[in-house]
Motif scaffolding. Structure first.
Motif, PDB file in Angstrom:
ATOM      1  N   SER A 271      52.228  75.770 -93.609  1.00 54.44           N
ATOM      2  CA  SER A 271      52.102  77.254 -93.853  1.00 54.44           C
ATOM      3  C   SER A 271      50.633  77.549 -94.665  1.00 54.44           C
ATOM      4  O   SER A 271      50.475  76.765 -95.363  1.00 54.44           O
ATOM      5  N   TYR A 272      50.373  78.915 -94.347  1.00 55.72           N
ATOM      6  CA  TYR A 272      48.723  79.241 -94.991  1.00 55.72           C
ATOM      7  C   TYR A 272      48.482  80.661 -95.022  1.00 55.72           C
ATOM      8  O   TYR A 272      49.355  81.345 -94.407  1.00 55.72           O
ATOM      9  N   VAL A 273      47.752  81.080 -95.785  1.00 54.00           N
ATOM     10  CA  VAL A 273      47.289  82.583 -95.861  1.00 54.00           C
ATOM     11  C   VAL A 273      46.020  82.673 -95.252  1.00 54.00           C
ATOM     12  O   VAL A 273      44.974  81.678 -95.753  1.00 54.00           O
ATOM     13  N   PHE A 274      45.673  83.343 -94.290  1.00 60.59           N
ATOM     14  CA  PHE A 274      44.405  83.703 -93.570  1.00 60.59           C
ATOM     15  C   PHE A 274      44.026  85.044 -93.957  1.00 60.59           C
ATOM     16  O   PHE A 274      44.520  86.129 -93.669  1.00 60.59           O
ATOM     17  N   GLN A 275      42.785  85.246 -94.778  1.00 61.88           N
ATOM     18  CA  GLN A 275      42.405  86.514 -95.364  1.00 61.88           C
ATOM     19  C   GLN A 275      41.224  87.072 -94.555  1.00 61.88           C
ATOM     20  O   GLN A 275      40.289  86.090 -94.151  1.00 61.88           O
ATOM     21  N   LEU A 276      41.310  88.202 -94.077  1.00 66.19           N
ATOM     22  CA  LEU A 276      39.996  89.091 -93.449  1.00 66.19           C
ATOM     23  C   LEU A 276      38.940  89.086 -94.488  1.00 66.19           C
ATOM     24  O   LEU A 276      39.440  89.526 -95.506  1.00 66.19           O
ATOM     25  N   SER A 277      37.800  89.303 -94.144  1.00 70.93           N
ATOM     26  CA  SER A 277      36.687  89.758 -95.048  1.00 70.93           C
ATOM     27  C   SER A 277      36.976  91.310 -95.173  1.00 70.93           C
ATOM     28  O   SER A 277      37.786  91.858 -94.363  1.00 70.93           O
ATOM     29  N   GLU A 278      36.308  91.987 -96.209  1.00 75.63           N
ATOM     30  CA  GLU A 278      36.344  93.336 -96.354  1.00 75.63           C
ATOM     31  C   GLU A 278      36.169  94.250 -94.933  1.00 75.63           C
ATOM     32  O   GLU A 278      36.505  95.111 -94.635  1.00 75.63           O
ATOM     33  N   ASP A 279      34.845  93.647 -94.436  1.00 70.24           N
ATOM     34  CA  ASP A 279      34.369  94.302 -93.024  1.00 70.24           C
ATOM     35  C   ASP A 279      35.374  93.662 -91.886  1.00 70.24           C
ATOM     36  O   ASP A 279      34.959  94.309 -90.858  1.00 70.24           O
ATOM     37  N   GLU A 280      36.172  93.109 -92.008  1.00 70.24           N
ATOM     38  CA  GLU A 280      36.827  92.618 -90.952  1.00 70.24           C
ATOM     39  C   GLU A 280      36.382  91.779 -89.796  1.00 70.24           C
ATOM     40  O   GLU A 280      36.935  91.570 -88.894  1.00 70.24           O
ATOM     41  N   LYS A 281      35.044  91.313 -90.296  1.00 75.37           N
ATOM     42  CA  LYS A 281      34.542  90.562 -89.403  1.00 75.37           C
ATOM     43  C   LYS A 281      34.698  89.069 -89.265  1.00 75.37           C
ATOM     44  O   LYS A 281      34.329  88.371 -88.298  1.00 75.37           O
ATOM     45  N   THR A 282      35.298  88.559 -90.396  1.00 76.40           N
ATOM     46  CA  THR A 282      35.388  86.964 -90.500  1.00 76.40           C
ATOM     47  C   THR A 282      36.611  86.812 -91.213  1.00 76.40           C
ATOM     48  O   THR A 282      37.295  87.656 -91.951  1.00 76.40           O
ATOM     49  N   GLY A 283      37.188  85.681 -90.872  1.00 79.42           N
ATOM     50  CA  GLY A 283      38.558  85.279 -91.790  1.00 79.42           C
ATOM     51  C   GLY A 283      38.613  83.896 -92.376  1.00 79.42           C
ATOM     52  O   GLY A 283      37.766  83.202 -91.782  1.00 79.42           O
ATOM     53  N   SER A 284      39.030  83.528 -93.417  1.00 76.98           N
ATOM     54  CA  SER A 284      39.225  82.380 -93.882  1.00 76.98           C
ATOM     55  C   SER A 284      40.485  82.152 -94.197  1.00 76.98           C
ATOM     56  O   SER A 284      41.427  82.704 -94.762  1.00 76.98           O
ATOM     57  N   ASN A 285      40.857  80.637 -94.111  1.00 77.82           N
ATOM     58  CA  ASN A 285      42.080  80.166 -94.763  1.00 77.82           C
ATOM     59  C   ASN A 285      41.824  79.886 -95.977  1.00 77.82           C
ATOM     60  O   ASN A 285      41.017  79.247 -96.580  1.00 77.82           O
ATOM     61  N   THR A 286      42.635  80.773 -97.010  1.00 80.72           N
ATOM     62  CA  THR A 286      42.466  80.567 -98.473  1.00 80.72           C
ATOM     63  C   THR A 286      43.605  79.829 -99.191  1.00 80.72           C
ATOM     64  O   THR A 286      43.315  79.225-100.236  1.00 80.72           O
ATOM     65  N   HIS A 287      44.835  79.736 -98.687  1.00 81.82           N
ATOM     66  CA  HIS A 287      45.676  78.883 -99.064  1.00 81.82           C
ATOM     67  C   HIS A 287      46.351  77.915 -98.156  1.00 81.82           C
ATOM     68  O   HIS A 287      46.679  78.671 -97.130  1.00 81.82           O
ATOM     69  N   GLU A 288      46.937  76.997 -98.321  1.00 82.59           N
ATOM     70  CA  GLU A 288      47.595  76.191 -97.375  1.00 82.59           C
ATOM     71  C   GLU A 288      48.357  75.205 -98.019  1.00 82.59           C
ATOM     72  O   GLU A 288      48.362  74.275 -98.944  1.00 82.59           O
ATOM     73  N   TRP A 289      49.639  75.065 -97.399  1.00 81.64           N
ATOM     74  CA  TRP A 289      50.558  73.810 -97.728  1.00 81.64           C
ATOM     75  C   TRP A 289      50.934  73.176 -96.365  1.00 81.64           C
ATOM     76  O   TRP A 289      50.935  73.759 -95.534  1.00 81.64           O
ATOM     77  N   CYS A 290      50.954  71.853 -96.636  1.00 81.88           N
ATOM     78  CA  CYS A 290      51.311  70.914 -95.401  1.00 81.88           C
ATOM     79  C   CYS A 290      52.255  70.000 -95.749  1.00 81.88           C
ATOM     80  O   CYS A 290      52.393  69.432 -96.950  1.00 81.88           O
ATOM     81  N   ALA A 291      53.340  69.777 -94.640  1.00 82.43           N
ATOM     82  CA  ALA A 291      54.312  68.667 -94.800  1.00 82.43           C
ATOM     83  C   ALA A 291      53.864  67.445 -94.841  1.00 82.43           C
ATOM     84  O   ALA A 291      52.594  67.175 -94.484  1.00 82.43           O
ATOM     85  N   GLU A 292      54.543  66.422 -95.744  1.00 87.23           N
ATOM     86  CA  GLU A 292      53.885  65.161 -95.673  1.00 87.23           C
ATOM     87  C   GLU A 292      53.518  64.543 -94.389  1.00 87.23           C
ATOM     88  O   GLU A 292      54.180  64.848 -93.047  1.00 87.23           O
ATOM     89  N   GLY A 293      52.179  64.199 -93.991  1.00 88.58           N
ATOM     90  CA  GLY A 293      51.833  63.334 -93.072  1.00 88.58           C
ATOM     91  C   GLY A 293      51.244  64.444 -91.992  1.00 88.58           C
ATOM     92  O   GLY A 293      50.611  63.973 -90.897  1.00 88.58           O
ATOM     93  N   ILE A 294      50.828  65.552 -92.459  1.00 87.89           N
ATOM     94  CA  ILE A 294      50.324  66.542 -91.705  1.00 87.89           C
ATOM     95  C   ILE A 294      49.062  66.825 -92.068  1.00 87.89           C
ATOM     96  O   ILE A 294      48.701  67.204 -93.289  1.00 87.89           O
ATOM     97  N   ASP A 295      48.033  66.747 -91.508  1.00 87.01           N
ATOM     98  CA  ASP A 295      46.588  67.114 -91.781  1.00 87.01           C
ATOM     99  C   ASP A 295      46.406  68.344 -92.035  1.00 87.01           C
ATOM    100  O   ASP A 295      46.691  69.454 -91.485  1.00 87.01           O
ATOM    101  N   SER A 296      45.449  68.576 -93.141  1.00 87.18           N
ATOM    102  CA  SER A 296      45.159  69.977 -93.691  1.00 87.18           C
ATOM    103  C   SER A 296      43.905  70.343 -92.855  1.00 87.18           C
ATOM    104  O   SER A 296      43.189  69.823 -92.356  1.00 87.18           O
ATOM    105  N   GLN A 297      44.031  71.868 -92.596  1.00 80.89           N
ATOM    106  CA  GLN A 297      43.148  72.581 -91.805  1.00 80.89           C
ATOM    107  C   GLN A 297      42.413  73.448 -92.594  1.00 80.89           C
ATOM    108  O   GLN A 297      41.336  73.840 -91.991  1.00 80.89           O
TER     109      GLN A 297
END
Length: 173
Positions: free
Chosen positions: A60-86
């Protein structure tokens, strides 16, 4: 008679899940009310973990858009055990590289993908990045502030295909 008993059990499970959901929402809300601004990131991470575990997702994760809405970034993430972070792979991505996805989010629609194979042909860019992350199924819920799309909350199932029902959407939203 058996159908009545089965229906009773189903209704009881639904009610128990709803009570658990309400308790989880209350707990998360109380946690945020009592957080100082310097602990906000930890609070978000804790909420993502609690919701992810309750919803039975792998990431589960938060993906935020930039102020101008032209880019986005994953800012927070939780992964279950054994799942690779992205999170490291999903920084400053151009929003226009995902036209199908962004069109749905801009209309403030949730995205529900029970099977990647069922994505429409116009979602080719989305399919490629989801496959690269090993995602089988996902839900993305728009985040809105003052009527404007600011990003989305994402919930991935990596280990298996998953279909979410309306009750799950209520939690995730």
């Amino acid at each position: 008679m058996a159908a009545d008993v089965t229906e009773c059990h189903r209704a009881e499970r639904t009610l128990q899940r709803r009570v658990s959901l309400e308790a989880l929402v209350a707990s998360i809300s109380t946690n945020f009310i009592n957080l100082g601004t310097n602990a906000l990131d930890d609070g978000i991470d804790h909420a993502l973990k609690a919701i992810g575990e309750f919803a039975g997702v792998d990431r589960s994760y938060v993906f935020q858009l930039s102020e101008d809405e032209k880019t986005g970034s994953n800012t927070h993430e939780w992964c279950a055990e054994g799942i690779d972070s992205q999170i490291e792979n999903l920084q400053t991505l151009p929003a226009d590289a995902f036209p199908w996805w962004m069109e749905k989010l801009t209309r403030l629609e949730k995205i529900h993908i029970p099977r990647l194979a069922d994505l429409p042909s116009e979602a080719g860019a989305e399919r490629k990045i989801l496959q690269a992350q090993g995602i089988q199924s996902l839900v993305a819920v728009p985040m809105v502030s003052k009527g404007k799309l600011t990003g989305f909350l994402g919930f991935d199932s990596v280990r298996e295909e998953k279909t979410w029902d309306e009750e799950d959407f209520a939690l995730l939203e």
